[in-house]
Design an enzyme around this catalytic site. Sequence first.
Site, PDB file in Angstrom:
ATOM      1  N   GLU A 157       0.799  -1.233   0.000  1.00 32.78           N
ATOM      2  CA  GLU A 157       0.000   0.000   0.000  1.00 32.78           C
ATOM      3  C   GLU A 157       0.829   1.280   0.000  1.00 32.78           C
ATOM      4  OE1 GLU A 157      -2.716  -0.580   3.287  1.00 32.78           O
ATOM      5  OE2 GLU A 157      -3.796  -2.165   2.242  1.00 32.78           O
ATOM      6  N   ASN A 198       2.252  -4.546  -3.478  1.00 30.98           N
ATOM      7  CA  ASN A 198       0.840  -4.917  -3.329  1.00 30.98           C
ATOM      8  C   ASN A 198       0.039  -3.673  -2.950  1.00 30.98           C
ATOM      9  OD1 ASN A 198      -1.087  -7.183  -3.000  1.00 30.98           O
ATOM     10  ND2 ASN A 198      -1.054  -6.705  -0.799  1.00 30.98           N
ATOM     11  N   HIS A 234     -10.146  -5.930  -2.813  1.00 26.02           N
ATOM     12  CA  HIS A 234     -11.217  -5.851  -1.815  1.00 26.02           C
ATOM     13  C   HIS A 234     -12.365  -5.101  -2.482  1.00 26.02           C
ATOM     14  CE1 HIS A 234      -8.849  -7.504   1.389  1.00 26.02           C
ATOM     15  NE2 HIS A 234      -7.885  -6.645   1.160  1.00 26.02           N
ATOM     16  N   GLU A 262      -5.914 -10.486  -2.382  1.00 19.52           N
ATOM     17  CA  GLU A 262      -6.769 -10.384  -1.186  1.00 19.52           C
ATOM     18  C   GLU A 262      -8.251 -10.309  -1.570  1.00 19.52           C
ATOM     19  OE1 GLU A 262      -5.379  -7.320   1.523  1.00 19.52           O
ATOM     20  OE2 GLU A 262      -3.281  -7.740   1.058  1.00 19.52           O
ATOM     21  N   ASP A 264     -11.983 -10.273  -1.940  1.00 24.05           N
ATOM     22  CA  ASP A 264     -13.276 -10.479  -1.287  1.00 24.05           C
ATOM     23  C   ASP A 264     -14.276  -9.516  -1.906  1.00 24.05           C
ATOM     24  OD1 ASP A 264     -12.570  -8.085   0.120  1.00 24.05           O
ATOM     25  OD2 ASP A 264     -12.165  -9.159   1.987  1.00 24.05           O
TER      26      ASP A 264
HETATM   27  C1  XIL Z   1      -6.278  -7.157   7.678  1.00 24.09           C
HETATM   28  C2  XIL Z   1      -6.528  -8.427   8.473  1.00 24.09           C
HETATM   29  O1  XIL Z   1      -7.329  -9.316   7.705  1.00 24.09           O
HETATM   30  C3  XIL Z   1      -7.224  -8.109   9.775  1.00 24.09           C
HETATM   31  O2  XIL Z   1      -7.341  -9.276  10.587  1.00 24.09           O
HETATM   32  C4  XIL Z   1      -6.425  -7.048  10.525  1.00 24.09           C
HETATM   33  O3  XIL Z   1      -7.136  -6.657  11.697  1.00 24.09           O
HETATM   34  C5  XIL Z   1      -6.192  -5.833   9.641  1.00 24.09           C
HETATM   35  O4  XIL Z   1      -5.554  -6.235   8.443  1.00 24.09           O
HETATM   36  N1  XIL Z   1      -5.004  -5.003   3.243  1.00 24.09           N
HETATM   37  C6  XIL Z   1      -3.967  -5.814   3.637  1.00 24.09           C
HETATM   38  C7  XIL Z   1      -4.170  -6.800   4.726  1.00 24.09           C
HETATM   39  O5  XIL Z   1      -2.911  -5.803   3.003  1.00 24.09           O
HETATM   40  O6  XIL Z   1      -3.005  -7.011   5.483  1.00 24.09           O
HETATM   41  C8  XIL Z   1      -5.299  -6.400   5.629  1.00 24.09           C
HETATM   42  O7  XIL Z   1      -5.528  -7.473   6.535  1.00 24.09           O
HETATM   43  C9  XIL Z   1      -6.535  -6.069   4.841  1.00 24.09           C
HETATM   44  C10 XIL Z   1      -6.273  -4.916   3.920  1.00 24.09           C
END
Ligand code: XIL
Length: 447
Positions: A157, A198, A234, A262, A264
Site C-alpha cells: 500500500e 501490493n 477488496h 486479497e 473479497d
Molecule cells: C487485515 C486483516 O485481515 C485483519 O485481521 C487485521 O485486523 C487488519 O488487516 N489489506 C492488507 C491486509 O494488506 O493485510 C489487511 O488485513 C486487509 C487490507
Amino acid sequence: MRSLRTGLSLAALVTGAVMLVTAPAAHAADTPLRDLAAAKGKVVGTAVTGSKLTGSYGDIAGAQFGSLTPGNAMKWGTVEPTQGSFNWTEADQIVAFAQAHNQQVRGHTLVWHSQNPSWLTNGTWTSAQLSSLLQNHISTEVGRYKGEIAAWDVVNEPFNEDGTYRSTLWYNGLGANYIAQALTWAHAADPAAKLYINDYNVEGVNAKSTALYNLVKSLKTAGVPIDGVGLQAHLILGQVPAGLQQNIQRFADLGVDVAITELDVRMALPADSGKLAQQKADFKSVVAACAAVTRCVNITVWGFTDSDSWVPSTFPGYGAATPYDENYAPKPAYYGIAEALGGTTTTPPSGSCSATYGVTSQWNTGFTGQVTIACTGTALSSWNATWTYGAGQQITQAWNATCTQSGAAVTCTNASYNGTVPDGGSVTFGFNASWSGSNPVPVVTLG
Ligand code: XIL
C-alpha cells in the site's frame, strides 16, 4: 478421500415441500479449487489464521487451496512486538501446515504503514536508524523463511488514491527510495522468492494503478529486483472494475507477474439469494480475468469463510464477503470461482435447500461429523435430516439437533432455536458416532 475431508461430498435437495433426492449437488465441488487452478497453470490461495487450522477450517484450507497467506502472522507488529523479541509461533505454524499440504506460502508483508509495533511507530529515528531497522527487519524475516516462501508482498500500500506516495513512516523518513531498498534487501535474503508490491484500488486502470505501473517500469529499468504486482481486490458487490483484465495485461506486458492477493466481495447485510448470485458473478469475473492472462499466476481470497473475514469489523453493516458461509457451506461465489477455473460444477438450483454431510475428525473407534443445511432462493422454518448408515456406524451424541437412530436409520430434527434456515443462510449440527471397518459418507435427505 479429499471430498470426504472437505465435507462437500453428498447432498440431497428439497424444493419447497417436495423432497427431491438427486445426484450429489456439490458434485462438481469434488474437484478442489486447487486442482482446477493447477489444470489452468494457476494457483488459488486463501489468507488464513494459524490458530484456526484444525477441524473443518483446516480441512477446507488444506483441500481446496494451493497457497496460503498469513492474514496477520507475518506482519511486523506480530513478529516483533517488543524490539529484539520475536514471536514466530503463528507464522511457523502456517508455514508448517502449508508444507504438510503441499501448498505455497505468500509472505505478507514486510514494509507497511499499518500494524507496526508501537516501539517502532512511537520511536524517534534518524533516517540512518530507520534504514537499518528496516534492513534488519527484512533480512531477519525473509532470512528465517528462506526457501519456504514462494512470493513476498515486500511493500504494501505505498500509494494514495491520486497516485502520489502515501505519507508513511517509511516515505517520510527515507523518501521513495525505500521501495527499491526493501526489494533489494529482500532479494539478498532469499534470491528465489518472487518479490511483489501490493496495493488496493489498483484493479482497474486509474491514477493509482498507473502510478504503480510507472513505478514498476522504472524499477525494472533500474535493475531493481521486482517480480510481481499484487492487486488486493477488496471489492464491493457489483463493482468489479471494467478494465481489470486490461490492467492485469499491462502489468504483464512490463515483464512482471500479477497476483490477485486479497480478493473479497462485500455486500450490505443481510445477504440474500439475489446478492449472493451477484457475488458469484463478481468472483467469477475476477477469476476469469486472471485466468485470461498467462502471467496472472495466483488468485488468493482474503479468508475463505465469512467466519474469518476482516470485512464486518472494518466496514460496519457489510459482510458475507467470502466464498464459504460462516458454517463452512460453499456459497454461490465458490461455484463462481470453480466455473471460472473450468470446473463443470453448477450452483445448486435456486429455490432449494441442501444438506451437506462431512466428517470433521476421525479416530480409531469414533468420529465427529457435521451436517450443514443451506438454503438459496427459499427458506425453512423447521427441518429434519435423515440418512442410512451402510457400515454399522452408530450415533452416540448430537448437538444443535436431536438425533435418533433405529437400526441403520438416523433422523435428526432441528433444535428449538435453529429450525429457521433463511434464504442465503445455513445452519449446522454436529454429532459423535462410532465406526469400525469403514466409514462411508451417507446420502442425506432433507425433509
Ligand atoms: C487485515 C486483516 O485481515 C485483519 O485481521 C487485521 O485486523 C487488519 O488487516 N489489506 C492488507 C491486509 O494488506 O493485510 C489487511 O488485513 C486487509 C487490507
